[in-house]
Write a protein that holds these residues in place. Structure first.
Motif, PDB file in Angstrom:
ATOM      1  N   ARG A 179     -42.013   7.595   8.176  1.00  0.00           N
ATOM      2  CA  ARG A 179     -41.750   8.125   9.517  1.00  0.00           C
ATOM      3  C   ARG A 179     -42.589   7.292  10.466  1.00  0.00           C
ATOM      4  O   ARG A 179     -43.819   7.313  10.405  1.00  0.00           O
ATOM      5  CB  ARG A 179     -42.146   9.593   9.575  1.00  0.00           C
ATOM      6  CG  ARG A 179     -41.957  10.213  10.939  1.00  0.00           C
ATOM      7  CD  ARG A 179     -42.346  11.672  10.906  1.00  0.00           C
ATOM      8  NE  ARG A 179     -42.406  12.204  12.254  1.00  0.00           N
ATOM      9  CZ  ARG A 179     -42.707  13.438  12.549  1.00  0.00           C
ATOM     10  NH1 ARG A 179     -43.000  14.298  11.597  1.00  0.00           N
ATOM     11  NH2 ARG A 179     -42.747  13.850  13.802  1.00  0.00           N
ATOM     12  N   LEU A 180     -41.924   6.552  11.349  1.00  0.00           N
ATOM     13  CA  LEU A 180     -42.624   5.653  12.262  1.00  0.00           C
ATOM     14  C   LEU A 180     -42.373   6.054  13.706  1.00  0.00           C
ATOM     15  O   LEU A 180     -41.284   6.507  14.054  1.00  0.00           O
ATOM     16  CB  LEU A 180     -42.132   4.213  12.056  1.00  0.00           C
ATOM     17  CG  LEU A 180     -42.245   3.664  10.630  1.00  0.00           C
ATOM     18  CD1 LEU A 180     -41.589   2.305  10.546  1.00  0.00           C
ATOM     19  CD2 LEU A 180     -43.689   3.596  10.209  1.00  0.00           C
ATOM     20  N   ASN A 181     -43.362   5.834  14.539  1.00  0.00           N
ATOM     21  CA  ASN A 181     -43.213   6.076  15.966  1.00  0.00           C
ATOM     22  C   ASN A 181     -42.584   4.833  16.584  1.00  0.00           C
ATOM     23  O   ASN A 181     -43.181   3.761  16.581  1.00  0.00           O
ATOM     24  CB  ASN A 181     -44.579   6.366  16.589  1.00  0.00           C
ATOM     25  CG  ASN A 181     -44.491   6.666  18.061  1.00  0.00           C
ATOM     26  OD1 ASN A 181     -43.472   6.446  18.714  1.00  0.00           O
ATOM     27  ND2 ASN A 181     -45.574   7.154  18.608  1.00  0.00           N
ATOM     28  N   TYR A 182     -41.397   4.986  17.138  1.00  0.00           N
ATOM     29  CA  TYR A 182     -40.663   3.864  17.712  1.00  0.00           C
ATOM     30  C   TYR A 182     -41.072   3.583  19.151  1.00  0.00           C
ATOM     31  O   TYR A 182     -40.936   2.482  19.642  1.00  0.00           O
ATOM     32  CB  TYR A 182     -39.161   4.166  17.612  1.00  0.00           C
ATOM     33  CG  TYR A 182     -38.272   3.055  18.086  1.00  0.00           C
ATOM     34  CD1 TYR A 182     -38.114   1.897  17.336  1.00  0.00           C
ATOM     35  CD2 TYR A 182     -37.586   3.163  19.289  1.00  0.00           C
ATOM     36  CE1 TYR A 182     -37.285   0.874  17.770  1.00  0.00           C
ATOM     37  CE2 TYR A 182     -36.755   2.145  19.726  1.00  0.00           C
ATOM     38  CZ  TYR A 182     -36.617   1.002  18.964  1.00  0.00           C
ATOM     39  OH  TYR A 182     -35.801  -0.008  19.391  1.00  0.00           O
ATOM     40  N   ALA A 189     -30.374  -0.266  11.922  1.00  0.00           N
ATOM     41  CA  ALA A 189     -30.380  -1.223  10.812  1.00  0.00           C
ATOM     42  C   ALA A 189     -31.279  -0.797   9.652  1.00  0.00           C
ATOM     43  O   ALA A 189     -30.909  -0.951   8.502  1.00  0.00           O
ATOM     44  CB  ALA A 189     -30.790  -2.608  11.318  1.00  0.00           C
ATOM     45  N   GLN A 190     -32.453  -0.271   9.943  1.00  0.00           N
ATOM     46  CA  GLN A 190     -33.380   0.055   8.865  1.00  0.00           C
ATOM     47  C   GLN A 190     -33.538   1.549   8.617  1.00  0.00           C
ATOM     48  O   GLN A 190     -34.536   1.979   8.045  1.00  0.00           O
ATOM     49  CB  GLN A 190     -34.737  -0.581   9.139  1.00  0.00           C
ATOM     50  CG  GLN A 190     -34.673  -2.094   9.128  1.00  0.00           C
ATOM     51  CD  GLN A 190     -36.027  -2.720   9.367  1.00  0.00           C
ATOM     52  OE1 GLN A 190     -36.877  -2.150  10.041  1.00  0.00           O
ATOM     53  NE2 GLN A 190     -36.226  -3.902   8.806  1.00  0.00           N
TER      54      GLN A 190
END
Length: 135
Positions: free
Chosen positions: A89-92, A122-123
């Motif tokens: 889980r990444l902060n975009y 895409a990812q």
């Protein structure tokens, strides 16, 4: 805590218009937290860390850094909703941020979250959510 078993469930909720992710618990933004944030960021502006000088300010006390309030969203969202079966889980980033009022030391904050969109990228999948912080 709202728990989605997987991305498909999150997408299904969004498609059905079920966009409420919930409201966090309250967190107190005390002077110790403000001081730790100043240490971490190197932002020692007096309105945040000089308690005596801040008494004579228009706020009558120190106030939290706006970026501290923003960074608390990670904590508040983690205790409000979760999507299981994620690799990461990444902060975009942030699309629109406004600091509409100061947060005096000792204030209690909580956040309400809602889904704006869930889209394949895409990812993986990008969840765009809206957070409203309440003092």
């Amino acid at each position: 805590m709202r728990i989605f078993p997987d991305i498909a469930a999150l997408k299904q909720a969004a498609a059905a218009g079920d966009t409420d992710l919930g409201t966090s618990e309250w967190v107190t933004v005390d002077q110790a937290m403000i001081n730790r944030f100043a240490e971490a960021t190197g932002d020692f502006q007096w309105i945040h860390v000089d308690v005596e000088r801040a008494k004579a300010s228009p706020f009558g006390t120190t106030i939290a850094h706006g970026w501290l309030t923003l960074s608390l969203l990670a904590r508040l969202s983690n205790e409000t909703y979760r999507v299981e079966q994620l690799a990461a889980r990444l902060n975009y980033g942030a699309n629109k941020v406004r600091f509409t009022s100061p947060v005096p030391a000792g204030s209690r904050l909580r956040a309400q979250f809602r889904i704006v969109s869930v889209e394949d990228v895409a990812q993986g999948v990008r969840l765009t959510s809206e957070a409203t912080v309440e003092r």
